[in-house]
Write a protein that holds these residues in place. Structure first.
Motif, mmCIF file in Angstrom:
data_model
loop_
_atom_site.group_PDB
_atom_site.id
_atom_site.type_symbol
_atom_site.label_atom_id
_atom_site.label_comp_id
_atom_site.label_asym_id
_atom_site.label_seq_id
_atom_site.Cartn_x
_atom_site.Cartn_y
_atom_site.Cartn_z
ATOM 1 N N LEU A 3 -12.381 -31.412 42.387
ATOM 2 C CA LEU A 3 -12.486 -31.181 41.128
ATOM 3 C C LEU A 3 -13.386 -32.249 40.651
ATOM 4 O O LEU A 3 -13.440 -33.495 40.889
ATOM 5 N N ASP A 45 -13.772 -27.016 41.507
ATOM 6 C CA ASP A 45 -14.158 -27.215 42.733
ATOM 7 C C ASP A 45 -15.492 -26.453 42.923
ATOM 8 O O ASP A 45 -15.267 -24.866 42.825
ATOM 9 N N HIS A 132 -6.952 -23.304 40.310
ATOM 10 C CA HIS A 132 -7.612 -23.834 39.135
ATOM 11 C C HIS A 132 -6.611 -23.691 37.937
ATOM 12 O O HIS A 132 -7.253 -24.015 36.584
#
Length: 160
Positions: A3, A45, A132
């Motif tokens: 991330l 990501d 996420h």
């Protein structure tokens, strides 16, 4: 996951650019609404979100009849950032919308073609966005096809 702060706008624009020639060759127009108006930076990501975007664009190009359109927009909601990728006809039956993200699920009617994939793409997308802490859903597009809505939670993206 790796991330890091990523401009959602620039990432989407980059993926759209990579699909431009294929879309034009098929008689499709790629259109972005407000894509670069307000910069949206999220902790993502980049490789995984790029894969999600490629899968969604791949489906839109594969299953949209020509002449057609794929429209992309970012909506800044109270608690989420929503990325909308909409295409023109054909659509899918209402009863199939919730099933699109199931593993190996394929719509056998209007959106299935001889060149269709394995039925894993949207299942992978769901997995990626859930990693996420977001969500992906589908609804009938105002353009006559399918709208894929990818939602990122703002709260998740503020504390990283």
């Amino acid at each position: 996951m790796q991330l890091k702060p990523i401009s959602l706008n620039k990432l989407v624009n980059s993926v759209m650019y990579n699909f431009e020639a294929r879309a034009q060759a098929k008689g499709l127009t790629l259109k972005s609404n407000n894509l670069m108006l307000n910069e949206v930076t999220l902790f993502l990501d980049e490789d995984l979100i790029r894969q999600l975007l490629v899968n969604v664009f791949e489906n839109s190009i594969r299953y949209t009849d020509n002449p057609g359109m794929i429209k992309v927009s970012i909506k800044n909601k109270k608690e989420t950032i929503e990325l909308w990728i909409e295409d023109s006809s054909p659509s899918v039956p209402l009863t199939a919308l919730d099933k699109l993200f199931g593993r190996l699920y394929r719509v056998d009617q209007s959106r299935s073609r001889d060149s269709g994939g394995s039925g894993l793409g949207l299942s992978i997308c769901k997995n990626i966005i859930e990693q996420h802490n977001g969500s992906i859903s589908a609804q009938i597009s105002s353009l006559g096809g399918v709208a894929m809505i990818v939602s990122f939670k703002k709260q998740y993206n503020e504390g990283h």
